[in-house]
Design a protein around this motif. Structure first.
Motif, PDB file in Angstrom:
ATOM      1  N   VAL A  28      34.526  96.988  68.489  1.00 56.53           N
ATOM      2  CA  VAL A  28      35.858  96.782  68.863  1.00 56.53           C
ATOM      3  C   VAL A  28      36.730  96.772  68.070  1.00 56.53           C
ATOM      4  CG1 VAL A  28      37.364  95.029  70.207  1.00 56.53           C
ATOM      5  CG2 VAL A  28      35.062  95.182  71.099  1.00 56.53           C
ATOM      6  N   GLY A  29      37.939  97.413  68.041  1.00 54.35           N
ATOM      7  CA  GLY A  29      39.044  97.455  67.129  1.00 54.35           C
ATOM      8  C   GLY A  29      40.279  96.619  67.471  1.00 54.35           C
ATOM      9  N   CYS A  30      40.832  96.139  66.594  1.00 49.59           N
ATOM     10  CA  CYS A  30      42.292  95.350  67.072  1.00 49.59           C
ATOM     11  C   CYS A  30      43.167  95.562  65.717  1.00 49.59           C
ATOM     12  CB  CYS A  30      41.585  93.838  67.017  1.00 49.59           C
ATOM     13  SG  CYS A  30      43.108  92.624  67.344  1.00 49.59           S
ATOM     14  N   VAL A  31      44.183  95.772  66.283  1.00 50.14           N
ATOM     15  CA  VAL A  31      45.452  95.926  65.569  1.00 50.14           C
ATOM     16  C   VAL A  31      46.547  94.663  66.010  1.00 50.14           C
ATOM     17  CG1 VAL A  31      47.372  97.470  64.511  1.00 50.14           C
ATOM     18  CG2 VAL A  31      44.846  98.306  64.892  1.00 50.14           C
ATOM     19  N   VAL A  32      47.176  93.981  64.968  1.00 48.54           N
ATOM     20  CA  VAL A  32      48.148  92.937  65.208  1.00 48.54           C
ATOM     21  C   VAL A  32      49.535  93.695  64.666  1.00 48.54           C
ATOM     22  CG1 VAL A  32      48.924  90.807  65.175  1.00 48.54           C
ATOM     23  CG2 VAL A  32      46.700  91.109  65.486  1.00 48.54           C
ATOM     24  N   VAL A  33      50.647  93.695  65.452  1.00 53.42           N
ATOM     25  CA  VAL A  33      51.797  94.206  65.027  1.00 53.42           C
ATOM     26  C   VAL A  33      52.703  93.212  65.101  1.00 53.42           C
ATOM     27  CG1 VAL A  33      53.394  95.937  65.327  1.00 53.42           C
ATOM     28  CG2 VAL A  33      50.989  96.469  65.453  1.00 53.42           C
ATOM     29  N   ALA A  34      53.705  93.016  64.175  1.00 53.42           N
ATOM     30  CA  ALA A  34      54.897  92.255  64.369  1.00 53.42           C
ATOM     31  C   ALA A  34      56.071  93.007  63.731  1.00 53.42           C
ATOM     32  CB  ALA A  34      54.946  91.165  63.392  1.00 53.42           C
ATOM     33  N   ALA A  35      57.183  92.957  64.377  1.00 57.68           N
ATOM     34  CA  ALA A  35      58.311  93.852  63.919  1.00 57.68           C
ATOM     35  C   ALA A  35      58.146  95.253  63.578  1.00 57.68           C
ATOM     36  CB  ALA A  35      59.009  93.106  62.693  1.00 57.68           C
ATOM     37  N   GLY A  36      57.150  95.951  64.393  1.00 55.91           N
ATOM     38  CA  GLY A  36      56.928  97.233  64.235  1.00 55.91           C
ATOM     39  C   GLY A  36      55.939  97.759  63.286  1.00 55.91           C
TER      40      GLY A  36
END
Length: 145
Positions: A28-36
């Motif tokens: 599984v892959g996960c990317v966490v994004v904040a403010a673009g």
């Protein structure tokens, strides 16, 4: 929508690099994004632990609060070990939205993860780039209990 596609493609690439290395667990892959911008990312590690969400949230730290998590497979709703599930960890981290490519047929996910997220007020979107991510799970045979 363009940014969502880019972030999910990054999550798919992270997962693809781990296919065949995560034992009984899916890659599984996960990317966490904040403010673009990406504030944390990860993939299920060799042998299946830690899960992708754990790695990405650890990298993001407090920056995850109010952010968006892009995950290639539905976050688990329970753990066979009894440890905090990925859906619990996402809620605790304070993410506002979770975008999921594919549903997980495992008894440890199978809607439980999404339900927990929604129940905590997290927006959940399912199916973004599912056709691209589905190939990651063609050989995945989840435990059923």
């Amino acid at each position: 929508m363009g940014a969502d596609l880019d972030f999910m493609r990054r999550a798919i690439a992270l997962a693809a690099a781990q296919v065949g290395r995560t034992a009984e667990n899916p890659a599984v892959g996960c990317v966490v994004v904040a403010a673009g911008r990406i504030v944390g990312e990860g993939a299920t590690q060799d042998g299946g632990r830690p899960h992708a969400e754990e790695v990405a949230l650890a990298a993001a730290g407090e920056a995850a609060r109010g952010g968006v998590a892009y995950v290639t497979l539905e976050p688990c709703g329970a753990r066979s070990s009894g440890a905090a599930s990925c859906s619990e960890r996402l809620v605790a981290a304070g993410v506002a939205r979770v975008v999921i490519a594919c549903e997980d047929p495992s008894t440890f996910a199978a809607g439980q993860g999404s339900e927990r997220l929604r129940g905590a007020g997290v927006a959940v979107e399912l199916g973004l780039l599912s056709d691209e991510a589905q190939g990651l799970y063609s050989g995945y045979r989840p435990a059923q209990g």
